[in-house]
Design a protein around this motif. Sequence first.
Motif, short mmCIF file in Angstrom:
data_model
loop_
_atom_site.label_atom_id
_atom_site.label_comp_id
_atom_site.label_asym_id
_atom_site.label_seq_id
_atom_site.Cartn_x
_atom_site.Cartn_y
_atom_site.Cartn_z
N GLU A 1 0.77 -1.41 -0.16
CA GLU A 1 0.14 -0.19 -0.19
C GLU A 1 0.73 1.13 -0.18
O GLU A 1 0.48 2.27 -0.67
N PHE A 2 1.98 1.16 0.66
CA PHE A 2 2.96 2.40 0.55
C PHE A 2 3.51 2.57 -0.55
O PHE A 2 3.63 3.72 -1.35
N LEU A 3 3.89 1.65 -1.21
CA LEU A 3 4.68 1.58 -2.61
C LEU A 3 3.42 2.25 -3.44
O LEU A 3 3.78 2.85 -4.50
N LYS A 4 2.21 1.74 -3.57
CA LYS A 4 1.16 2.13 -4.46
C LYS A 4 0.70 3.63 -4.26
O LYS A 4 -0.02 4.11 -5.02
N MET A 5 1.20 4.38 -3.11
CA MET A 5 0.66 5.65 -2.88
C MET A 5 1.64 6.64 -3.89
O MET A 5 1.18 7.71 -4.25
N HIS A 6 2.80 5.92 -4.08
CA HIS A 6 3.83 6.83 -5.00
C HIS A 6 4.08 6.07 -6.47
O HIS A 6 4.37 6.72 -7.51
N PHE A 7 3.68 4.83 -6.73
CA PHE A 7 3.94 4.18 -8.04
C PHE A 7 2.64 3.23 -8.57
O PHE A 7 1.86 3.01 -7.72
N ASN A 8 3.02 2.98 -9.74
CA ASN A 8 1.95 1.83 -10.31
C ASN A 8 2.84 0.61 -10.32
O ASN A 8 3.53 0.75 -11.14
N LEU A 9 2.31 -0.24 -9.39
CA LEU A 9 3.35 -1.47 -9.26
C LEU A 9 3.03 -2.47 -10.26
O LEU A 9 2.06 -2.64 -10.66
N ILE A 10 4.16 -3.17 -11.00
CA ILE A 10 3.93 -3.92 -12.09
C ILE A 10 4.89 -4.97 -11.60
O ILE A 10 6.06 -4.97 -11.66
N THR A 11 4.53 -6.45 -11.58
CA THR A 11 5.29 -7.36 -11.24
C THR A 11 5.95 -7.93 -12.77
O THR A 11 5.56 -7.78 -13.80
N MET A 12 7.06 -8.60 -12.54
CA MET A 12 7.76 -9.31 -13.48
C MET A 12 6.89 -10.34 -14.32
O MET A 12 6.82 -10.25 -15.70
N LYS A 13 5.80 -10.86 -13.72
CA LYS A 13 4.85 -11.56 -14.45
C LYS A 13 4.20 -10.74 -15.31
O LYS A 13 3.83 -11.30 -16.59
N GLU A 14 3.61 -9.72 -14.84
CA GLU A 14 2.65 -8.95 -15.58
C GLU A 14 3.37 -8.16 -16.67
O GLU A 14 2.87 -8.05 -17.85
N PHE A 15 4.67 -7.89 -16.36
CA PHE A 15 5.48 -7.22 -17.37
C PHE A 15 5.97 -8.22 -18.72
O PHE A 15 5.69 -7.90 -19.70
N GLN A 16 6.14 -9.60 -18.32
CA GLN A 16 6.28 -10.44 -19.23
C GLN A 16 5.08 -10.70 -20.20
O GLN A 16 5.19 -10.93 -21.30
N LYS A 17 3.86 -10.60 -19.50
CA LYS A 17 2.67 -10.94 -20.29
C LYS A 17 2.31 -9.65 -21.44
O LYS A 17 1.85 -10.08 -22.38
N SER A 18 2.66 -8.47 -20.80
CA SER A 18 2.05 -7.04 -21.62
C SER A 18 3.40 -6.31 -21.84
O SER A 18 3.28 -5.06 -21.34
N LYS A 19 4.38 -6.84 -22.23
CA LYS A 19 5.72 -6.10 -22.35
C LYS A 19 5.73 -5.03 -23.22
O LYS A 19 6.03 -3.75 -22.82
N GLU A 20 4.81 -5.02 -24.63
CA GLU A 20 4.98 -3.82 -25.31
C GLU A 20 3.95 -2.62 -24.85
O GLU A 20 4.33 -1.72 -24.90
N GLU A 21 3.02 -3.23 -24.01
CA GLU A 21 2.30 -1.93 -23.41
C GLU A 21 2.73 -1.59 -22.24
O GLU A 21 2.49 -0.38 -21.97
N LEU A 22 3.66 -2.28 -21.37
CA LEU A 22 4.18 -1.65 -19.92
C LEU A 22 5.38 -1.13 -20.04
O LEU A 22 6.02 -0.46 -19.11
N ARG A 23 6.35 -1.59 -21.39
CA ARG A 23 7.65 -1.29 -21.13
C ARG A 23 8.04 0.26 -21.14
O ARG A 23 8.97 0.67 -20.49
N GLU A 24 7.13 1.19 -21.85
CA GLU A 24 7.31 2.80 -21.63
C GLU A 24 6.81 3.45 -20.46
O GLU A 24 7.09 4.40 -20.07
N LYS A 25 6.02 2.40 -19.64
CA LYS A 25 5.39 3.27 -18.28
C LYS A 25 6.39 2.96 -17.18
O LYS A 25 6.29 3.62 -16.12
N ILE A 26 7.20 1.95 -17.38
CA ILE A 26 8.21 1.70 -16.13
C ILE A 26 9.48 2.79 -16.12
O ILE A 26 10.13 2.75 -17.01
N LYS A 27 9.17 3.40 -15.18
CA LYS A 27 10.55 4.33 -14.80
C LYS A 27 11.48 3.81 -13.99
O LYS A 27 12.57 4.43 -13.85
#
Length: 378
Positions: A77-103
Amino acid sequence: MLRVKAICLARCVHLAASWGKLADKYLSKRTKKSRTSLLNYRTSRNNNSKIMERKELPGILVSEIGGPFGVLESHVEFLKMHFNLITMKEFQKSKEELREKIKSVFVFEGRPLVDRELLESLPDLRVIGNSGVGVNHLDLKLISSFGVKITNTPHAVSDSTADIGMALMLASARRLVEGCDIAMSPQTKHFCVDWLGVEVTRATLGIIGMGNIGYKVAKRAKAFDMNILYHNRNRRKEEEQVVGATYCKTIEELLQRSDFVMLVVNLTSETHKLIGKKELGLMKPTAILINICRGAVVDQDALAEALQNGIIKAAALDVTDPEPLPRDHQLLQLKNVIITPHIGTATVQALRMMTEEAVENILAVLNDRPIPSEVYPN
């Protein structure tokens, strides 16, 4: 005539009143409708703002949530206050959609693995926030070559790690693990009066590495009236005056004079197997070695030999290389060694502070502010 005028005036007043009530009724319906519409609009706008706000949070990549290696669920919950959390599993499933959102990437317990493949897949990555002090699991030069900053959390871990150092020193000095086994063994009929340990009070402690953690160890040792020696790349005159420590220019001098030797250095090419056969041979046969930094700082084969042959009295290790050791490793067969599962920072408070410090570092990078704890490649 006057009566007719009065009747006409009364009818006009009555008619006006009727029209007024009708108008009020009509306006009331319109007002209520307008108010409802306004409320709906504000609610919709707030919801849209929340959605937009959520979308605008910078993406942060984590290994997973929960489980033996994932980010603690109590920190989510603390992390979600500042970031949109993306797990490696989610990233691997939707790499093209998420790659530019990860800072940013939040590295917890050495995960996720930050290699060339991951770096090349994240075009907008700006910072790797490591939870913990040690960064030997990160290729600093590779990461920096992508223009990505690296941070760690040295302030959050110093107290808890210093505590485990003192705990290991006391446990090894007083042979607590052996004593526990004796006290709980079904074969024990009586306690031997000649089963002895040694005192920590007024003994000589040699600290190799007087950084934040080493200094905290020294402060604790002062409370035990210990004679404190230290070796560090740079002399720390202010700190040594506070704790009454003595600076040793060489490790050799410190090893020869110490009853307890505590290792509190970063793992680098210079400190890899810093303590080997030669160094162990310089120590007193009654001395105890304590390692709370990284396992690879010690030549473990040389240590096992020294313990078996009485070169030194005992060892207490919170870290090994690898972790855990193979189950048939010779160190695990010895009674004069204590090994704990790298729990120097394993407290509720320390892990929370580590996450908070990592977030502070990451946000500083993302908002172009001074970075509290940046790590630079050698």
